[in-house]
Design a protein around this motif. Structure first.
Motif, PDB file in Angstrom:
ATOM      1  N   MET A  19      44.711  26.188  43.192  1.00  0.00           N
ATOM      2  CA  MET A  19      45.357  27.181  44.074  1.00  0.00           C
ATOM      3  C   MET A  19      46.419  26.509  44.948  1.00  0.00           C
ATOM      4  O   MET A  19      47.521  27.033  45.156  1.00  0.00           O
ATOM      5  N   PHE A  20      46.088  25.332  45.447  1.00  0.00           N
ATOM      6  CA  PHE A  20      47.014  24.567  46.291  1.00  0.00           C
ATOM      7  C   PHE A  20      48.264  24.179  45.492  1.00  0.00           C
ATOM      8  O   PHE A  20      49.402  24.348  45.948  1.00  0.00           O
ATOM      9  N   SER A  21      48.016  23.714  44.291  1.00  0.00           N
ATOM     10  CA  SER A  21      49.117  23.296  43.435  1.00  0.00           C
ATOM     11  C   SER A  21      49.991  24.496  43.037  1.00  0.00           C
ATOM     12  O   SER A  21      51.230  24.415  43.049  1.00  0.00           O
ATOM     13  N   GLY A 188      33.787  33.461  43.874  1.00  0.00           N
ATOM     14  CA  GLY A 188      32.988  32.820  42.822  1.00  0.00           C
ATOM     15  C   GLY A 188      33.773  32.286  41.634  1.00  0.00           C
ATOM     16  O   GLY A 188      33.419  32.594  40.489  1.00  0.00           O
ATOM     17  N   PRO A 189      34.782  31.462  41.830  1.00  0.00           N
ATOM     18  CA  PRO A 189      35.550  30.951  40.690  1.00  0.00           C
ATOM     19  C   PRO A 189      34.693  30.152  39.704  1.00  0.00           C
ATOM     20  O   PRO A 189      34.974  30.147  38.508  1.00  0.00           O
ATOM     21  N   ALA A 190      33.638  29.531  40.212  1.00  0.00           N
ATOM     22  CA  ALA A 190      32.791  28.721  39.322  1.00  0.00           C
ATOM     23  C   ALA A 190      31.998  29.602  38.353  1.00  0.00           C
ATOM     24  O   ALA A 190      31.515  29.127  37.328  1.00  0.00           O
ATOM     25  N   ARG A 191      31.853  30.890  38.688  1.00  0.00           N
ATOM     26  CA  ARG A 191      31.100  31.811  37.819  1.00  0.00           C
ATOM     27  C   ARG A 191      32.012  32.530  36.831  1.00  0.00           C
ATOM     28  O   ARG A 191      31.556  33.319  36.013  1.00  0.00           O
ATOM     29  N   GLU A 196      39.626  34.486  33.502  1.00  0.00           N
ATOM     30  CA  GLU A 196      39.565  35.172  34.810  1.00  0.00           C
ATOM     31  C   GLU A 196      40.154  34.275  35.904  1.00  0.00           C
ATOM     32  O   GLU A 196      40.828  34.737  36.818  1.00  0.00           O
ATOM     33  N   ARG A 197      39.900  32.982  35.784  1.00  0.00           N
ATOM     34  CA  ARG A 197      40.490  32.053  36.765  1.00  0.00           C
ATOM     35  C   ARG A 197      42.012  32.026  36.617  1.00  0.00           C
ATOM     36  O   ARG A 197      42.748  31.981  37.610  1.00  0.00           O
ATOM     37  N   ASP A 198      42.485  32.078  35.373  1.00  0.00           N
ATOM     38  CA  ASP A 198      43.943  32.122  35.149  1.00  0.00           C
ATOM     39  C   ASP A 198      44.538  33.364  35.806  1.00  0.00           C
ATOM     40  O   ASP A 198      45.608  33.306  36.417  1.00  0.00           O
ATOM     41  N   THR A 199      43.827  34.492  35.689  1.00  0.00           N
ATOM     42  CA  THR A 199      44.300  35.739  36.300  1.00  0.00           C
ATOM     43  C   THR A 199      44.390  35.596  37.819  1.00  0.00           C
ATOM     44  O   THR A 199      45.322  36.081  38.452  1.00  0.00           O
ATOM     45  N   GLU A 200      43.398  34.915  38.394  1.00  0.00           N
ATOM     46  CA  GLU A 200      43.410  34.702  39.851  1.00  0.00           C
ATOM     47  C   GLU A 200      44.607  33.839  40.275  1.00  0.00           C
ATOM     48  O   GLU A 200      45.240  34.094  41.301  1.00  0.00           O
ATOM     49  N   LEU A 201      44.906  32.835  39.482  1.00  0.00           N
ATOM     50  CA  LEU A 201      46.055  31.972  39.811  1.00  0.00           C
ATOM     51  C   LEU A 201      47.363  32.764  39.697  1.00  0.00           C
ATOM     52  O   LEU A 201      48.274  32.602  40.520  1.00  0.00           O
ATOM     53  N   GLN A 205      50.139  33.631  42.582  1.00  0.00           N
ATOM     54  CA  GLN A 205      51.560  33.357  42.368  1.00  0.00           C
ATOM     55  C   GLN A 205      52.404  34.609  42.669  1.00  0.00           C
ATOM     56  O   GLN A 205      53.408  34.532  43.370  1.00  0.00           O
ATOM     57  N   LYS A 206      51.954  35.759  42.151  1.00  0.00           N
ATOM     58  CA  LYS A 206      52.703  37.009  42.351  1.00  0.00           C
ATOM     59  C   LYS A 206      52.805  37.338  43.831  1.00  0.00           C
ATOM     60  O   LYS A 206      53.844  37.760  44.321  1.00  0.00           O
ATOM     61  N   ARG A 207      51.708  37.159  44.536  1.00  0.00           N
ATOM     62  CA  ARG A 207      51.728  37.466  45.973  1.00  0.00           C
ATOM     63  C   ARG A 207      52.700  36.547  46.709  1.00  0.00           C
ATOM     64  O   ARG A 207      53.464  36.988  47.559  1.00  0.00           O
TER      65      ARG A 207
END
Ligand SMILES: Cc1cc2nc3c(=O)[nH]c(=O)nc-3n(C[C@H](O)[C@H](O)[C@H](O)COP(=O)(O)OP(=O)(O)OC[C@H]3O[C@@H](n4cnc5c(N)ncnc54)[C@H](O)[C@@H]3O)c2cc1C
Length: 222
Positions: A19-21, A188-191, A196-201, A205-207
């Motif tokens: 997320m930081f990157s 819960g990214p670990a779950r 789904e994690r790619d979607t969160e990233l 980015q979009k925001r």
């Protein structure tokens, strides 16, 4: 826009690191100026004590806020604190990237606040909330949890996330004059499945591509 990214996670391969990157890449590509504080990499000292100052007004009895006022007047903050205060004063937007630990921020980030947000320099003498030192600046918490989103609703078993974040939103950010933006939460990214994690990233980015136009939320007294 001038953006300060404050990042607190001990593992460079963590989802928080991703997320930081992503924030760094996106904001730079969008033409924003960037500074960051990678607190673990910096080995940032989290303990607040006499070492915060190069010279004490009263070495016989240590009273942090009085020393902060004195240090503000005479420039007696230790070099690591002074550098972070300059970053705070420089930015238009500050983003914190961290995992939720015990319903709060990791100790290294709390220590950063305890040491850097000094009386006189960042608040006090009537400069609080709407008249705060950082009036006109925005702040955004970007966090991850272990629990599911449903756990963090008002009727969820953990209680609502807004209540959990309130001490930071109200007691630190609004207190010093920041306008608080809606938090970015990845539950819960670990779950999650990798996609789904790619979607969160991508959501992050979009925001960030339109972050400049976002209005704040009012946390307020209640
Ligand atoms: C002391 C402590 C207290 C805690 N208190 C709480 C609490 O109060 N409430 C709560 O809900 N939770 C709590 N937790 C859990 C914690 O919040 C979560 O473990 C954390 O938020 C998960 O984020 P992470 O970055 O550490 O995930 P990670 O486990 O590092 O990452 C999750 C997954 O993402 C993968 N990943 C990494 N990079 C990428 C990438 N670029 N693209 C896709 N996937 C990637 C990783 O390989 C991993 O499989 C606590 C944990 C600790 C240690």
């Amino acid at each position: 826009m001038k953006v300060l990214l404050v990042y607190a996670h001990p593992e460079p391969l963590s989802f928080n690191a991703a997320m930081f990157s992503k924030a760094q890449q996106t904001l730079l590509a969008a033409g924003h100026e960037l500074q960051f504080s990678d607190l673990y990499k910096m080995d940032f000292r989290a303990v607040s004590d006499r070492e915060n100052f190069t010279k004490l007004q009263n070495p016989a009895f240590f009273k942090q806020q009085l020393e902060e006022l004195h240090a503000t007047e005479h420039g007696y903050f230790s070099a690591d604190i002074a550098a972070e205060q300059e970053k705070l004063e420089w930015c238009d937007l500050m983003i914190w990237q961290f995992p939720l630990w015990w319903f709060g921020v990791p100790g290294i980030l709390k220590g950063w606040v305890d040491r850097v947000f000094a009386m006189g320099r960042t608040y006090g003498q009537g400069r609080l909330y709407e008249n705060g030192v950082f009036k006109g600046k925005k702040a955004l918490l970007s966090l991850t949890t272990g629990g599911y989103e449903s756990d963090y609703l008002e009727d969820g078993f953990q209680g609502d996330l807004a209540g959990i974040l309130r001490p930071v939103h109200r007691g630190i950010l609004e207190f010093t004059g920041f306008t608080v933006l809606e938090p970015q939460t990845v539950y819960g990214p670990a779950r999650m499945k990798p996609e789904e994690r790619d979607t969160e990233l991508e959501r992050w980015q979009k925001r960030l591509l339109h972050i400049e136009t976002e209005e704040g939320i009012i946390v307020g007294r209640y």
